[in-house]
Motif scaffolding. Sequence first.
Motif, PDB file in Angstrom:
ATOM      1  N   GLU A  58      40.967  22.447  45.529  1.00 47.29           N
ATOM      2  CA  GLU A  58      40.638  21.118  46.051  1.00 47.29           C
ATOM      3  C   GLU A  58      41.847  20.482  46.734  1.00 47.29           C
ATOM      4  O   GLU A  58      41.715  19.851  47.784  1.00 47.29           O
ATOM      5  CB  GLU A  58      40.132  20.213  44.932  1.00 47.29           C
ATOM      6  N   ALA A  59      43.029  20.648  46.146  1.00 54.05           N
ATOM      7  CA  ALA A  59      44.246  20.079  46.743  1.00 54.05           C
ATOM      8  C   ALA A  59      44.548  20.727  48.087  1.00 54.05           C
ATOM      9  O   ALA A  59      44.918  20.030  49.048  1.00 54.05           O
ATOM     10  CB  ALA A  59      45.438  20.255  45.792  1.00 54.05           C
ATOM     11  N   LEU A  60      44.373  22.032  48.179  1.00 55.03           N
ATOM     12  CA  LEU A  60      44.617  22.717  49.451  1.00 55.03           C
ATOM     13  C   LEU A  60      43.616  22.285  50.510  1.00 55.03           C
ATOM     14  O   LEU A  60      43.984  22.011  51.656  1.00 55.03           O
ATOM     15  CB  LEU A  60      44.571  24.238  49.261  1.00 55.03           C
ATOM     16  N   VAL A  61      42.347  22.179  50.138  1.00 57.05           N
ATOM     17  CA  VAL A  61      41.317  21.732  51.085  1.00 57.05           C
ATOM     18  C   VAL A  61      41.622  20.317  51.566  1.00 57.05           C
ATOM     19  O   VAL A  61      41.549  20.026  52.766  1.00 57.05           O
ATOM     20  CB  VAL A  61      39.909  21.818  50.457  1.00 57.05           C
ATOM     21  N   LYS A  62      42.017  19.435  50.651  1.00 58.76           N
ATOM     22  CA  LYS A  62      42.368  18.060  51.033  1.00 58.76           C
ATOM     23  C   LYS A  62      43.573  18.059  51.970  1.00 58.76           C
ATOM     24  O   LYS A  62      43.594  17.325  52.970  1.00 58.76           O
ATOM     25  CB  LYS A  62      42.657  17.217  49.796  1.00 58.76           C
ATOM     26  N   GLU A  63      44.563  18.878  51.662  1.00 56.21           N
ATOM     27  CA  GLU A  63      45.757  18.965  52.507  1.00 56.21           C
ATOM     28  C   GLU A  63      45.392  19.432  53.922  1.00 56.21           C
ATOM     29  O   GLU A  63      45.897  18.901  54.915  1.00 56.21           O
ATOM     30  CB  GLU A  63      46.758  19.921  51.864  1.00 56.21           C
ATOM     31  N   VAL A  64      44.508  20.423  54.007  1.00 60.97           N
ATOM     32  CA  VAL A  64      44.068  20.920  55.321  1.00 60.97           C
ATOM     33  C   VAL A  64      43.371  19.816  56.101  1.00 60.97           C
ATOM     34  O   VAL A  64      43.694  19.561  57.269  1.00 60.97           O
ATOM     35  CB  VAL A  64      43.135  22.146  55.173  1.00 60.97           C
ATOM     36  N   TRP A  65      42.420  19.124  55.478  1.00 66.41           N
ATOM     37  CA  TRP A  65      41.675  18.084  56.200  1.00 66.41           C
ATOM     38  C   TRP A  65      42.564  16.896  56.571  1.00 66.41           C
ATOM     39  O   TRP A  65      42.404  16.310  57.645  1.00 66.41           O
ATOM     40  CB  TRP A  65      40.459  17.630  55.388  1.00 66.41           C
ATOM     41  N   GLY A  69      43.120  15.866  60.410  1.00 63.23           N
ATOM     42  CA  GLY A  69      42.885  14.499  60.878  1.00 63.23           C
ATOM     43  C   GLY A  69      44.072  13.959  61.656  1.00 63.23           C
ATOM     44  O   GLY A  69      43.912  13.344  62.722  1.00 63.23           O
ATOM     45  N   LYS A  70      45.272  14.189  61.145  1.00 65.24           N
ATOM     46  CA  LYS A  70      46.485  13.746  61.847  1.00 65.24           C
ATOM     47  C   LYS A  70      46.641  14.477  63.170  1.00 65.24           C
ATOM     48  O   LYS A  70      47.009  13.880  64.182  1.00 65.24           O
ATOM     49  CB  LYS A  70      47.721  13.965  60.976  1.00 65.24           C
ATOM     50  N   SER A  71      46.359  15.772  63.162  1.00 64.41           N
ATOM     51  CA  SER A  71      46.466  16.571  64.380  1.00 64.41           C
ATOM     52  C   SER A  71      45.478  16.092  65.444  1.00 64.41           C
ATOM     53  O   SER A  71      45.816  16.014  66.623  1.00 64.41           O
ATOM     54  CB  SER A  71      46.196  18.048  64.057  1.00 64.41           C
ATOM     55  N   ASP A  72      44.275  15.764  65.018  1.00 60.39           N
ATOM     56  CA  ASP A  72      43.232  15.330  65.955  1.00 60.39           C
ATOM     57  C   ASP A  72      43.543  13.983  66.597  1.00 60.39           C
ATOM     58  O   ASP A  72      43.054  13.696  67.684  1.00 60.39           O
ATOM     59  CB  ASP A  72      41.873  15.256  65.262  1.00 60.39           C
ATOM     60  N   ASP A  81      40.008  23.342  67.442  1.00 63.61           N
ATOM     61  CA  ASP A  81      38.902  23.733  66.569  1.00 63.61           C
ATOM     62  C   ASP A  81      39.462  24.149  65.207  1.00 63.61           C
ATOM     63  O   ASP A  81      40.632  24.515  65.081  1.00 63.61           O
ATOM     64  CB  ASP A  81      38.005  24.802  67.195  1.00 63.61           C
ATOM     65  N   LEU A  82      38.633  24.047  64.181  1.00 57.47           N
ATOM     66  CA  LEU A  82      39.092  24.244  62.809  1.00 57.47           C
ATOM     67  C   LEU A  82      39.630  25.649  62.572  1.00 57.47           C
ATOM     68  O   LEU A  82      40.632  25.820  61.869  1.00 57.47           O
ATOM     69  CB  LEU A  82      37.977  23.923  61.813  1.00 57.47           C
ATOM     70  N   LYS A  83      39.002  26.680  63.166  1.00 64.19           N
ATOM     71  CA  LYS A  83      39.474  28.050  62.942  1.00 64.19           C
ATOM     72  C   LYS A  83      40.911  28.216  63.426  1.00 64.19           C
ATOM     73  O   LYS A  83      41.754  28.779  62.729  1.00 64.19           O
ATOM     74  CB  LYS A  83      38.561  29.057  63.651  1.00 64.19           C
ATOM     75  N   MET A  84      41.209  27.698  64.610  1.00 61.76           N
ATOM     76  CA  MET A  84      42.558  27.809  65.165  1.00 61.76           C
ATOM     77  C   MET A  84      43.534  26.951  64.350  1.00 61.76           C
ATOM     78  O   MET A  84      44.637  27.373  64.023  1.00 61.76           O
ATOM     79  CB  MET A  84      42.580  27.391  66.632  1.00 61.76           C
ATOM     80  N   PHE A  85      43.113  25.735  64.013  1.00 64.29           N
ATOM     81  CA  PHE A  85      43.967  24.841  63.242  1.00 64.29           C
ATOM     82  C   PHE A  85      44.321  25.462  61.893  1.00 64.29           C
ATOM     83  O   PHE A  85      45.470  25.433  61.466  1.00 64.29           O
ATOM     84  CB  PHE A  85      43.307  23.472  63.029  1.00 64.29           C
TER      85      PHE A  85
END
Length: 102
Positions: A58-65, A69-72, A81-85
């Motif tokens: 859960e922590a890793l998923v939150k960190e990714v999102w 969000g910051k990148s977007d 796109d999410l795959k590349m990110f």
Amino acid sequence: QAHGKEFSWESCLEIVSDLADGKARPFFVALGEHPTVPKFLRISGKIRNKNMSKRETEALVKEVWDAKGKSDTNADEPPMDLKMFLSLFLHKKYGVDATVKE
């Protein structure tokens, strides 16, 4: 899945459904390096199972999102796109290709 076969999300679901019996596996069989396999999943052979806890996952998923969000919101570049990110994020976080795949 054999290394030369095309990727499908169904193949990922088959791997997950094989895990439904609750037994921890020491490794996963990789999806191969076919061009249709998403870049962040391209690897051949066996991948060590890190046995991440629910909390760690859960922590890793939150960190990714959060990072996505910051990148977007970066005005200099269009959203990735999410795959590349995810591929770039994992390489930045873990560095070593084998660790990224785990």
